[in-house]
Write a protein that holds these residues in place. Structure first.
Motif, PDB file in Angstrom:
ATOM      1  N   THR A 135     -68.181 -11.780 -24.759  1.00 12.62           N
ATOM      2  CA  THR A 135     -68.349 -11.693 -26.208  1.00 12.62           C
ATOM      3  C   THR A 135     -69.531 -10.788 -26.535  1.00 12.62           C
ATOM      4  N   VAL A 136     -69.374  -9.973 -27.561  1.00  6.98           N
ATOM      5  CA  VAL A 136     -70.469  -9.177 -28.109  1.00  6.98           C
ATOM      6  C   VAL A 136     -70.691  -9.640 -29.546  1.00  6.98           C
ATOM      7  N   ASN A 137     -71.912 -10.110 -29.856  1.00 11.08           N
ATOM      8  CA  ASN A 137     -72.149 -10.564 -31.230  1.00 11.08           C
ATOM      9  C   ASN A 137     -72.590  -9.401 -32.116  1.00 11.08           C
ATOM     10  N   LYS A 138     -72.791  -9.687 -33.403  1.00 15.85           N
ATOM     11  CA  LYS A 138     -73.096  -8.629 -34.368  1.00 15.85           C
ATOM     12  C   LYS A 138     -74.420  -7.926 -34.068  1.00 15.85           C
ATOM     13  N   ALA A 139     -75.319  -8.622 -33.350  1.00 16.91           N
ATOM     14  CA  ALA A 139     -76.593  -8.014 -32.983  1.00 16.91           C
ATOM     15  C   ALA A 139     -76.476  -7.164 -31.724  1.00 16.91           C
ATOM     16  N   GLY A 140     -75.290  -7.168 -31.105  1.00 16.87           N
ATOM     17  CA  GLY A 140     -75.086  -6.396 -29.890  1.00 16.87           C
ATOM     18  C   GLY A 140     -75.394  -7.144 -28.615  1.00 16.87           C
TER      19      GLY A 140
ATOM     20  N   THR B  45     -43.245  -7.907 -16.801  1.00 18.88           N
ATOM     21  CA  THR B  45     -42.668  -8.338 -18.076  1.00 18.88           C
ATOM     22  C   THR B  45     -43.577  -7.911 -19.222  1.00 18.88           C
ATOM     23  N   PRO B  46     -43.058  -7.186 -20.219  1.00 21.21           N
ATOM     24  CA  PRO B  46     -43.916  -6.724 -21.323  1.00 21.21           C
ATOM     25  C   PRO B  46     -44.181  -7.827 -22.340  1.00 21.21           C
ATOM     26  N   ASP B  47     -45.149  -7.557 -23.223  1.00 18.76           N
ATOM     27  CA  ASP B  47     -45.432  -8.389 -24.397  1.00 18.76           C
ATOM     28  C   ASP B  47     -45.794  -9.825 -24.024  1.00 18.76           C
ATOM     29  N   GLN B  48     -46.657  -9.963 -23.011  1.00 17.13           N
ATOM     30  CA  GLN B  48     -47.218 -11.263 -22.659  1.00 17.13           C
ATOM     31  C   GLN B  48     -48.623 -11.342 -23.259  1.00 17.13           C
ATOM     32  N   TRP B  49     -49.084 -12.570 -23.549  1.00 11.89           N
ATOM     33  CA  TRP B  49     -50.309 -12.722 -24.325  1.00 11.89           C
ATOM     34  C   TRP B  49     -51.322 -13.625 -23.629  1.00 11.89           C
ATOM     35  N   ILE B  50     -52.581 -13.261 -23.770  1.00 12.10           N
ATOM     36  CA  ILE B  50     -53.716 -14.111 -23.415  1.00 12.10           C
ATOM     37  C   ILE B  50     -54.602 -14.207 -24.652  1.00 12.10           C
ATOM     38  N   GLU B  51     -55.048 -15.422 -24.980  1.00  7.44           N
ATOM     39  CA  GLU B  51     -55.891 -15.637 -26.153  1.00  7.44           C
ATOM     40  C   GLU B  51     -57.340 -15.862 -25.719  1.00  7.44           C
ATOM     41  N   VAL B  52     -58.253 -15.257 -26.489  1.00 10.58           N
ATOM     42  CA  VAL B  52     -59.692 -15.367 -26.240  1.00 10.58           C
ATOM     43  C   VAL B  52     -60.329 -16.000 -27.466  1.00 10.58           C
ATOM     44  N   LEU B  53     -61.179 -17.003 -27.254  1.00  7.29           N
ATOM     45  CA  LEU B  53     -61.789 -17.744 -28.355  1.00  7.29           C
ATOM     46  C   LEU B  53     -63.310 -17.701 -28.259  1.00  7.29           C
ATOM     47  N   GLY B  54     -63.973 -17.829 -29.418  1.00  7.81           N
ATOM     48  CA  GLY B  54     -65.426 -17.750 -29.486  1.00  7.81           C
ATOM     49  C   GLY B  54     -66.148 -18.840 -28.733  1.00  7.81           C
ATOM     50  N   ASN B  55     -65.508 -19.995 -28.565  1.00  6.78           N
ATOM     51  CA  ASN B  55     -66.100 -21.083 -27.778  1.00  6.78           C
ATOM     52  C   ASN B  55     -67.448 -21.532 -28.326  1.00  6.78           C
ATOM     53  N   GLY B  56     -67.518 -21.657 -29.654  1.00  5.34           N
ATOM     54  CA  GLY B  56     -68.745 -22.083 -30.315  1.00  5.34           C
ATOM     55  C   GLY B  56     -69.422 -20.977 -31.092  1.00  5.34           C
ATOM     56  N   THR B  57     -69.160 -19.731 -30.743  1.00  5.15           N
ATOM     57  CA  THR B  57     -69.664 -18.608 -31.520  1.00  5.15           C
ATOM     58  C   THR B  57     -68.745 -18.388 -32.714  1.00  5.15           C
ATOM     59  N   LYS B  58     -69.314 -18.370 -33.931  1.00  8.60           N
ATOM     60  CA  LYS B  58     -68.509 -18.250 -35.140  1.00  8.60           C
ATOM     61  C   LYS B  58     -67.890 -16.856 -35.256  1.00  8.60           C
ATOM     62  N   ALA B  59     -66.751 -16.806 -35.903  1.00  5.50           N
ATOM     63  CA  ALA B  59     -66.039 -15.538 -36.065  1.00  5.50           C
ATOM     64  C   ALA B  59     -66.899 -14.488 -36.755  1.00  5.50           C
ATOM     65  N   GLU B  60     -67.683 -14.918 -37.749  1.00  5.97           N
ATOM     66  CA  GLU B  60     -68.491 -13.949 -38.489  1.00  5.97           C
ATOM     67  C   GLU B  60     -69.640 -13.391 -37.657  1.00  5.97           C
ATOM     68  N   ASP B  61     -69.933 -14.019 -36.525  1.00  4.88           N
ATOM     69  CA  ASP B  61     -71.002 -13.531 -35.652  1.00  4.88           C
ATOM     70  C   ASP B  61     -70.483 -12.675 -34.504  1.00  4.88           C
ATOM     71  N   ILE B  62     -69.160 -12.541 -34.382  1.00  3.93           N
ATOM     72  CA  ILE B  62     -68.571 -11.814 -33.260  1.00  3.93           C
ATOM     73  C   ILE B  62     -68.214 -10.396 -33.686  1.00  3.93           C
ATOM     74  N   ARG B  63     -68.757  -9.436 -32.963  1.00  2.00           N
ATOM     75  CA  ARG B  63     -68.379  -8.039 -33.220  1.00  2.00           C
ATOM     76  C   ARG B  63     -67.075  -7.708 -32.513  1.00  2.00           C
ATOM     77  N   GLU B  64     -66.953  -8.138 -31.224  1.00  2.00           N
ATOM     78  CA  GLU B  64     -65.764  -7.822 -30.440  1.00  2.00           C
ATOM     79  C   GLU B  64     -65.775  -8.632 -29.147  1.00  2.00           C
ATOM     80  N   PHE B  65     -64.637  -8.701 -28.509  1.00  2.00           N
ATOM     81  CA  PHE B  65     -64.523  -9.171 -27.131  1.00  2.00           C
ATOM     82  C   PHE B  65     -64.230  -7.958 -26.252  1.00  2.00           C
ATOM     83  N   GLN B  66     -64.963  -7.832 -25.149  1.00  2.00           N
ATOM     84  CA  GLN B  66     -64.741  -6.744 -24.200  1.00  2.00           C
ATOM     85  C   GLN B  66     -64.106  -7.317 -22.945  1.00  2.00           C
TER      86      GLN B  66
END
Length: 495
Positions: free
Chosen positions: A179-184, A118-139
C-alpha cells in the motif's frame, strides 16, 4: 523551486522551512539554480516530526544585489503561508483475497478454480485498516517483488481494489503487493501464495506443472524437495513442496540421510506409468535408483515409487555421483539418462518397464572434474549434442560436443563419448570463465524455456542467486535472465 528575473540576471534562490507552531527554523539555504532557474534540495527525514505542520517560503536575489520579498501569505493562494504537514506513519500491509485463486491451505490441497491461461480472473486487495481516503494506490507484481504495477481503490466503503489476471504459470505463484498512502509512505509488503491448476494437456519436456514451461526441482537444506515453477524468462520466485505421500505432506528430510548426503535428482519426461505426466528419477541415499510418478501439478508421490534397475555391466547405482535424464537421444523413442560414476562417464538407454536395457561406458577417465549439463540438440540440426562443465580448464567453463547422426536417428553415442569422434573432431568452448564449480556450484541444462527453440541452462551462484541462461545455437551461450534470490547456495542439489 524555480526562480526568475525580469532582466535575466538571477543569481541564487533561497529555500526556508520552519515549524508552524514554534517558529523553530528547520532549514534555510541559498542555492545556485540551473540554467532554467530551478533548485532542488533534499532535507533529512529526521528533521521533521510526524503530524506537525510546517511553513515554507522561497526568495531570489540577482547579481545586482536586488532580491524578492519571497513567497508568503499573498502567494500561497490560501491567505496564509505555504504549508505542508509531515506524515511518517506507514500504512498497514494490505489484505488479499480471491475466489479464483484461493490460498493453498496447510496441506497444499487447494488449487485455482480454472487452469493456467484462463483470462479475466480476479484478486482483490483491501486496505486492512487503512482508510480508502488515505490510500493513493496499491503497487503489485506477480512472481517478482518489483511492484511496478498499480491498482486503485474503487470500493471506498471497503478500501478495495481489484487486479485482473491471466496467470500462465501453473503450480505455485505468489502475488507481491503493498500500500502507498497519500503521503507517499509504503507499507510492508504482503505476499499471497496460490496454486494454479495445470492445463488439460500432456507435459512438455522439463515441465512438471502442466503449463508448458520447464521447471526446476531442488533439494533444500532441510532435505525437502521443492518444485520451482518456471516461465519464459526463468522466474522461479514461487515454489511448492514437491513430495507427497498419498496426497499428504512428507516429513522433513526425506531427500537426504542423517549425514546430510542428498539424493541425486533429475526430471525430463514421462517415465512411469506412461500417462504423459513428467516423473522424477532419483538416486536416493539408500543407494538405489527410483522413479517417482508425477501428479501433473508439480508433486511426486513417494508412496508410489518404483525401483529402476540398471543392466548387467552398469555401475552400481550407489556409486553414481551425478545422473541427468533427458529425452530420446538414441532415436528409439525412449528417454535416456547419462551419469558420472567416479572418473567415468556412462549412458543408460533402452528404458522400458522400470529398467534400462543398455549401459554404455562413454569414457573410463577424465570425468571427476567434469559435470554433465545436458544432452539435447543445441545447433538445430536435430541431432543431440553434449554440454558439460570442465572444472579442470578455467578458460573453458562450459564445453559443447556436437553429436553426429545415429544410424537409426538421434545421435551416435560414440560421437558424444570423445572430442575426437564429435563433429569437427573437437569440443567447442561454449562459455569461458565464471563457470567453475567454485563460481557456479550448481549447473543444470533444461529444455528451451525462452521460446527460441534452443535448450537453456540453470545456474546457481555462491551468493545464492539462481539464473536462467539462454542457450546459443552457435558455440556461445546466451545472456542470463530471471534471477531468483531464495538462498539457493544453501540447497543440496538441483535436478
Amino acid at each position: 523551486m524555480k526562480g526568475t528575473d525580469p532582466d535575466g540576471n538571477l543569481k541564487q534562490v533561497q529555500i526556508e522551512v520552519w515549524d508552524a507552531a514554534s517558529g523553530q527554523n528547520i532549514h534555510s539555504e541559498w542555492l545556485w539554480p540551473n540554467s532554467d532557474g530551478v533548485v532542488t534540495k533534499e532535507i533529512s527525514w529526521d528533521k521533521f516530526t510526524s503530524g506537525r505542520k510546517y511553513f515554507w517560503l522561497s526568495r531570489t536575489v540577482d547579481w545586482d544585489g536586488s532580491g524578492s520579498a519571497g513567497s508568503g501569505p499573498a502567494d500561497s493562494g490560501g491567505g496564509g503561508w505555504c504549508t505542508f504537514t509531515v506524515d511518517h506513519t506507514a500504512p498497514a500491509s494490505p489484505a488479499v483475497r480471491s475466489a479464483h485463486f484461493p490460498p493453498p491451505g496447510p496441506d497444499g490441497a487447494v488449487w485455482s478454480l480454472a487452469p493456467a491461461g484462463t483470462p479475466d480472473q480476479w484478486i482483490e486487495v483491501l486496505g486492512n485498516g487503512t482508510k480508502a481516503e488515505d490510500i493513493r494506490e496499491f503497487q503489485w507484481r506477480l512472481n517478482r517483488p518489483a511492484y511496478d504495477q498499480k491498482v486503485w481503490v474503487w470500493d471506498t466503503a471497503n478500501a478495495l481494489a481489484s487486479i485482473k489476471l491471466k496467470v500462465d504459470t501453473a503450480g505455485p505463484n505468489v502475488l507481491y503487493v503493498r500500500t502507498v498512502n497519500k503521503a507517499g509512505n509504503l507499507s510492508a509488503p504482503t505476499t499471497y501464495l496460490f496454486y494454479v491448476r495445470p492445463r488439460a494437456s500432456l507435459d512438455k519436456p522439463g515441465d512438471v506443472t502442466g503449463d508448458g514451461f520447464p521447471d526446476i526441482l531442488a533439494v533444500d537444506a532441510k532435505g525437502n524437495l521443492r518444485t520451482c515453477a518456471g516461465d519464459a524468462t526463468g522466474d522461479t520466485d514461487a515454489w511448492l513442496p514437491g513430495a507427497v505421500d498419498n496426497g499428504k505432506p512428507v516429513a522433513d528430510g526425506y531427500w537426504k540421510d542423517a549425514s546430510g548426503k542428498s539424493a541425486l535428482i533429475s526430471h525430463s519426461v514421462d517415465w512411469f506409468p506412461g500417462d504423459g505426466v513428467t516423473d522424477l528419477i532419483a538416486r536416493m541415499p539408500d543407494g538405489k535408483l527410483y522413479v517417482y510418478p508425477g501428479d501433473g501439478a508439480g508433486r511426486f508421490d513417494i508412496g508410489r515409487r518404483m525401483e529402476v534397475l540398471l543392466p548387467s555391466g552398469a555401475p552400481d547405482a550407489a556409486s553414481l555421483t551425478q545422473i541427468v535424464t533427458t529425452e530420446d537421444v538414441t532415436g528409439d523413442g525412449l528417454p535416456d539418462a547419462f551419469a558420472r560414476a567416479g572418473d567415468a562417464f556412462w549412458a543408460f538407454t533402452g528404458y522400458t518397464g522400470g529398467s534400462f536395457g543398455q549401459a554404455k561406458l562413454m569414457s573410463a577417465t577424465g570425468w571427476t572434474k567434469r559435470d554433465i549439463v545436458g544432452v539435447r540438440d543445441i545447433s538445430g540440426d536435430k541431432v543431440p549434442d553434449l554440454v558439460f562443465r570442465d572444472d579442470a580448464d578455467p578458460n573453458r567453463g562450459l564445453a559443447l560436443r556436437a553429436g553426429k547422426p545415429g544410424a537409426s536417428g538421434g545421435a551416435d553415442l560414440a560421437s558424444l563419448a570423445t572430442a575426437g569422434a564429435a563433429v569437427d573432431s573437437k569440443d567447442y568452448t561454449y562459455a569461458t570463465t565464471g563457470w567453475g564449480r567454485a563460481a557456479m556450484p550448481l549447473v543444470l541444462g533444461t529444455p528451451d524455456a525462452s521460446g527460441d527453440g534452443v535448450p537453456d541452462i540453470w545456474g546457481v551462484t555462491p551468493t545464492g542467486y539462481q539464473y536462467l541462461w539462454r542457450g546459443g545455437t552457435t558455440t556461445t551461450l546466451g545472456d542470463a535472465s530471471g534471477r531468483d534470490e531464495d538462498d539457493w547456495h544453501t540447497f543440496l542439489t538441483i535436478g
